[in-house]
Design an enzyme around this catalytic site. Structure first.
Site, short mmCIF file in Angstrom:
data_model
loop_
_atom_site.label_atom_id
_atom_site.label_comp_id
_atom_site.label_asym_id
_atom_site.label_seq_id
_atom_site.Cartn_x
_atom_site.Cartn_y
_atom_site.Cartn_z
N SER A 138 0.89 -1.19 0.01
CA SER A 138 -0.12 -0.07 0.02
C SER A 138 0.93 1.30 0.14
CB SER A 138 -0.85 -0.26 1.27
OG SER A 138 -1.89 0.88 1.17
N ASP B 229 -10.27 -5.61 -3.23
CA ASP B 229 -9.66 -4.63 -2.53
C ASP B 229 -10.52 -3.32 -2.21
OD1 ASP B 229 -7.82 -2.43 -1.53
OD2 ASP B 229 -6.17 -3.47 -2.16
N HIS C 143 -7.33 -5.96 0.81
CA HIS C 143 -6.25 -5.08 1.01
C HIS C 143 -5.34 -5.61 2.13
CE1 HIS C 143 -4.05 -1.43 0.07
NE2 HIS C 143 -4.01 -1.17 1.49
#
Length: 282
Positions: free
Chosen positions: A150, A226, A259
C-alpha cells in the site's frame, strides 16, 4: 551514527527476530525498526530485503502478520522493516487523521514546513537505515532488495526508481501506484510537499516511469476485492506507463482478495522467492 538499542528478541525458524530503536540523524529523533536474521548469517553475511509497511502500521506489523519469516529462513534473506513515520518528535495535527502524520510518512522527504524538519523517510530508508544495518548486522549490502504494501508499496517503487543500482530486486503488494491522482496521495503530497504538483511527480511511481526512470523488473500483486482499489491504488496507470516505457512489470490480479495481511500472507512466498532469485545470485 549511534548503535541500535535492542528492545526485544525472539527465536524464529532457527534465526532471530529483533526489535530495535536508535537515534536517527535524518529524522532528528528516535526511530524504530525490526530485523529478522536467518540462520545462514551465522556462517556468512546474507542479502538484505527491506519491507515498507502501509498506513497505520509499525515496525512490528510485517514481522508478526505477513508469514514471511519461514520463507526468508529457507532462502537465507535478512528482513528489515522500519516504522512508518517519525514518532519521537511531534508536529501540530500529526495525529488528527489516520492517513496523514503519525503512521503515514509516505516514504518521501518533506519540503514544506513544519514537516521538512523530520519527515525524511526516503532519506532514512534509502541511506541511513542501510548504513546502520551494514555496520551492526551480518548483512551483504551489495545484495539488497525492497518491497512493501500500500503506502509502503508506493515507497518501495519510488525508492527503486529514484535510486538506480541501489536495489537489485523490487516488488509490491497493492501499492498506491499513482499517488498524485488519488485522495491519499493528494492529501499527503499537498501537506508534505506543498501545492506545486510538479514537485509531486518526483515521488509518484507512475510519473517517474513516464519521465524515464527505470528499476529492476517489478512484481506487483493486487487483490480485485480490495476496498481501496478504484479510489486510491490505480495499478492500471502504472501498468500503462510501464508498457509504454518498456519498464518490465508483472502485475498479477487476484479475484476475491482484499487489502489486508490475509492477502499478503497468501502470496508472500512468491515475493520472497522473486527477491531470492536475484539477491542470492553472484
Amino acid at each position: 551514527m549511534t548503535a541500535p538499542v535492542l528492545r526485544s528478541k525472539h527465536r524464529a525458524f532457527e534465526g532471530e527476530v529483533g526489535f530495535y530503536s536508535h537515534a536517527s540523524s535524518e529524522i532528528g529523533g528516535e526511530m524504530r525498526f525490526s530485523v529478522f536474521v536467518p540462520p545462514q548469517a551465522a556462517e556468512r553475511p546474507v542479502p538484505v530485503l527491506v519491507y515498507l509497511a502501509g498506513l497505520t502500521c509499525t515496525e512490528e506489523t510485517f514481522m508478526t502478520k505477513a508469514g514471511a519469516l519461514g520463507h526468508a529462513a529457507e532462502f537465507g534473506l535478512m528482513l528489515v522493516a522500519p516504522d512508518t513515520s517519525p514518532r519521537d518528535r511531534r508536529y501540530p495535527g500529526d495525529d488528527a487523521s489516520w492517513d496523514f502524520g503519525l503512521g503515514a510518512g509516505f516514504y518521501l522527504d518533506a519540503t514544506a514546513a513544519p514537516w521538512r524538519d523530520g519527515y525524511r523517510m526516503h532519506a532514512y530508508v534509502t541511506r541511513e537505515l542501510p548504513e546502520l544495518i551494514g555496520r551492526h548486522f551480518p548483512a551483504r549490502r551489495s545484495a539488497m532488495g525492497i518491497f512493501g504494501h500500500s503506502m509502503g508499496g508506493h515507497g518501495a517503487l519510488v525508492a527503486a526508481l529514484r535510486n538506480p543500482g541501489l536495489y537489485r530486486s523490487v516488488s509490491a503488494f497493492a501499492p498506491i501506484a499513482a499517488p498524485s491522482q488519488c485522495p491519499w496521495g493528494q492529501k499527503a503530497f499537498g501537506n508534505y510537499l506543498g501545492p506545486d504538483q510538479a514537485a509531486w511527480a518526483e515521488w509518484d511511481a507512475t510519473a517517474l516511469v513516464e519521465q524515464g526512470a527505470r528499476c529492476p523488473e517489478l512484481l506487483i500483486d493486487q487483490g480485485e476485492a480490495d476496498q481501496f482499489l478504484a479510489r486510491e491504488l490505480h495499478p492500471h496507470l502504472l501498468e500503462a506507463a510501464c508498457k509504454a516505457g518498456g519498464q518490465p512489470l508483472t502485475l498479477r490480479r487476484h479475484a476475491g482478495y482484499d487489502h489486508g495481511y490475509y492477502f499478503i500472507s497468501s502470496f508472500i512466498a512468491d515475493h520472497i522467492r522473486h527477491h531470492a532469485g536475484t539477491l542470492n545470485r553472484g
